[in-house]
Motif scaffolding. Structure first.
Motif, mmCIF file in Angstrom:
data_model
loop_
_atom_site.group_PDB
_atom_site.id
_atom_site.type_symbol
_atom_site.label_atom_id
_atom_site.label_comp_id
_atom_site.label_asym_id
_atom_site.label_seq_id
_atom_site.Cartn_x
_atom_site.Cartn_y
_atom_site.Cartn_z
ATOM 1 N N LYS A 12 0.839 -1.207 0.000
ATOM 2 C CA LYS A 12 0.000 0.000 0.000
ATOM 3 C C LYS A 12 0.870 1.251 0.000
ATOM 4 O O LYS A 12 0.591 2.215 -0.724
ATOM 5 C CB LYS A 12 -0.933 -0.003 1.216
ATOM 6 C CG LYS A 12 -2.075 -1.006 1.144
ATOM 7 C CD LYS A 12 -2.985 -0.840 2.362
ATOM 8 C CE LYS A 12 -4.220 -1.724 2.254
ATOM 9 N NZ LYS A 12 -5.156 -1.514 3.381
ATOM 10 N N SER A 47 -9.434 9.701 -1.661
ATOM 11 C CA SER A 47 -8.545 8.564 -1.900
ATOM 12 C C SER A 47 -7.189 9.078 -2.350
ATOM 13 O O SER A 47 -7.086 10.168 -2.918
ATOM 14 C CB SER A 47 -9.109 7.637 -2.992
ATOM 15 O OG SER A 47 -10.392 7.159 -2.661
ATOM 16 N N VAL A 80 -11.483 -0.694 -5.366
ATOM 17 C CA VAL A 80 -10.543 -0.817 -4.248
ATOM 18 C C VAL A 80 -9.791 0.501 -4.112
ATOM 19 O O VAL A 80 -9.230 0.998 -5.089
ATOM 20 C CB VAL A 80 -9.552 -1.976 -4.472
ATOM 21 C CG1 VAL A 80 -8.632 -2.114 -3.259
ATOM 22 C CG2 VAL A 80 -10.297 -3.278 -4.731
ATOM 23 N N LEU A 84 -7.189 3.251 -1.718
ATOM 24 C CA LEU A 84 -6.215 3.465 -0.660
ATOM 25 C C LEU A 84 -6.351 4.894 -0.181
ATOM 26 O O LEU A 84 -6.361 5.833 -0.985
ATOM 27 C CB LEU A 84 -4.787 3.242 -1.166
ATOM 28 C CG LEU A 84 -4.408 1.855 -1.678
ATOM 29 C CD1 LEU A 84 -2.938 1.846 -2.092
ATOM 30 C CD2 LEU A 84 -4.683 0.792 -0.642
ATOM 31 N N GLY A 90 -6.365 5.319 8.216
ATOM 32 C CA GLY A 90 -7.523 4.475 8.474
ATOM 33 C C GLY A 90 -8.775 5.178 8.949
ATOM 34 O O GLY A 90 -9.758 4.518 9.312
ATOM 35 N N ASP A 113 -12.035 4.385 6.905
ATOM 36 C CA ASP A 113 -12.522 3.039 7.198
ATOM 37 C C ASP A 113 -13.263 3.005 8.530
ATOM 38 O O ASP A 113 -14.307 2.354 8.658
ATOM 39 C CB ASP A 113 -11.352 2.051 7.234
ATOM 40 C CG ASP A 113 -10.682 1.871 5.881
ATOM 41 O OD1 ASP A 113 -11.416 1.729 4.887
ATOM 42 O OD2 ASP A 113 -9.453 1.882 5.816
ATOM 43 N N GLU A 140 -6.014 -5.436 -0.263
ATOM 44 C CA GLU A 140 -7.134 -5.130 0.618
ATOM 45 C C GLU A 140 -6.980 -5.870 1.937
ATOM 46 O O GLU A 140 -6.387 -6.945 1.998
ATOM 47 C CB GLU A 140 -8.461 -5.546 -0.011
ATOM 48 C CG GLU A 140 -8.889 -4.742 -1.209
ATOM 49 C CD GLU A 140 -10.258 -5.188 -1.710
ATOM 50 O OE1 GLU A 140 -11.269 -4.586 -1.296
ATOM 51 O OE2 GLU A 140 -10.302 -6.137 -2.518
ATOM 52 N N THR A 141 -7.552 -5.316 2.970
ATOM 53 C CA THR A 141 -7.645 -5.979 4.267
ATOM 54 C C THR A 141 -9.117 -6.044 4.666
ATOM 55 O O THR A 141 -9.948 -5.332 4.088
ATOM 56 C CB THR A 141 -6.835 -5.220 5.337
ATOM 57 O OG1 THR A 141 -7.318 -3.865 5.405
ATOM 58 C CG2 THR A 141 -5.350 -5.197 5.001
ATOM 59 N N HIS A 146 -10.884 -4.777 6.944
ATOM 60 C CA HIS A 146 -11.561 -3.550 7.392
ATOM 61 C C HIS A 146 -11.694 -2.508 6.284
ATOM 62 O O HIS A 146 -12.309 -1.459 6.486
ATOM 63 C CB HIS A 146 -10.840 -2.935 8.606
ATOM 64 C CG HIS A 146 -9.430 -2.504 8.319
ATOM 65 N ND1 HIS A 146 -8.343 -3.215 8.732
ATOM 66 C CD2 HIS A 146 -8.935 -1.430 7.662
ATOM 67 C CE1 HIS A 146 -7.239 -2.613 8.347
ATOM 68 N NE2 HIS A 146 -7.570 -1.521 7.693
ATOM 69 N N ASP A 147 -11.129 -2.782 5.105
ATOM 70 C CA ASP A 147 -11.235 -1.833 3.992
ATOM 71 C C ASP A 147 -12.625 -1.902 3.354
ATOM 72 O O ASP A 147 -13.194 -2.981 3.227
ATOM 73 C CB ASP A 147 -10.189 -2.141 2.915
ATOM 74 C CG ASP A 147 -8.767 -1.888 3.375
ATOM 75 O OD1 ASP A 147 -8.568 -0.988 4.199
ATOM 76 O OD2 ASP A 147 -7.866 -2.608 2.910
ATOM 77 N N SER A 204 -14.893 -0.765 -0.201
ATOM 78 C CA SER A 204 -14.709 -0.384 -1.602
ATOM 79 C C SER A 204 -15.660 0.761 -1.936
ATOM 80 O O SER A 204 -16.590 1.050 -1.177
ATOM 81 C CB SER A 204 -14.982 -1.569 -2.522
ATOM 82 O OG SER A 204 -16.359 -1.898 -2.507
#
Length: 241
Positions: free
Chosen positions: A7, A135, A143, A145, A150, A153, A187-188, A190-191, A193
């Motif tokens: 990331k 973003s 997706v 970033l 965070g 999120d 992606e994790t 807790h992410d 879209s």
């Protein structure tokens, strides 16, 4: 390379790209970029049916989305703006265009919003019809970033856990065209879209949305919980149940 390292590499690439092409002011590294053309992206967003039908908009406090906040207020929409870094016990500002003592353009500034908006907690919010996030990078599958802290999120997870949003709630990001990349992005759990990407030149509709069901406490470091009063309060509530 770990997910966090991947990331970070993508973020650094996009920040450098924006500066190289002079698509954003200098000093974008470490930030949600305040890209040139943000007003055009806001205009393009305003053409979408999801925007036109929305009466309540939840938005991030980043400068890149200031034109979106101004547009929403100017059109009579109720706006919830997140408190920067969610640093207050009441983590959102309610901006009601019917009661603002300043113009929509002034109230959309995050500094002014803190003065003229009403601080509210999640439990007193009305369900937003549309969520607008910033973003650093996003791909065509939705997706995204952020800058790595965070906060977006956590905002979405708080609203989801409170039952204020669901899978059907539209999430939009406004970005420069250079921030849209074709590569897969890590992606994790807790992410979240995004459903729609809006740039100064185009609109991209993404795949089926992915949302966490709520806060994933195991993914939240103790120092992050301690720094965000709304998280600490919710954790105490759960402990007392």
């Amino acid at each position: 390379m770990t997910v966090d390292e991947k990331k970070r590499a993508v973020r650094e690439h996009v920040w450098a790209l924006l500066e190289e092409h002079r698509a954003a002011p200098a000093g974008v590294h470490g930030r949600i970029p305040a890209f040139f053309g943000a007003e055009k992206a806001a205009d393009r967003l305003a053409e979408l049916p999801e925007w036109q039908s929305a009466k309540i908009v939840k938005a991030v406090p980043d400068t890149a989305q200031q034109p979106v906040r101004a547009r929403a207020l100017d059109e009579g929409k109720l706006v919830y703006m997140a408190v920067p870094k969610l640093a207050e016990p009441r983590p959102f500002y309610l901006l009601d265009p019917d009661t603002l003592p300043v113009s929509p353009a002034e109230a959309a500034d995050k500094g002014a919003a803190a003065k003229v908006g009403q601080a509210v907690d999640v439990d007193s919010m009305r369900p937003p019809d549309l969520i607008v996030c910033g973003s650093v990078a996003v791909n065509r599958h939705g997706v995204r970033l952020g800058k790595g802290a965070g906060y977006s999120d956590i905002e979405v997870a708080l609203l989801r856990e409170a039952g204020l949003i669901g899978p059907e709630t539209t999430i939009v990001t406004t970005v420069h065209d250079l921030q849209v990349i074709d590569d897969d992005l890590p992606e994790t759990p807790h992410d979240f879209s995004v459903d729609i990407i809006v740039t100064p030149t185009t609109v991209i509709r993404c795949d089926e949305p992915r949302r966490p069901s709520g806060l994933l406490w195991d993914d939240l470091p103790a120092e992050k919980i301690a720094a965000i009063p709304a998280l600490a309060a919710r954790l105490r509530q759960q402990s007392n149940v």
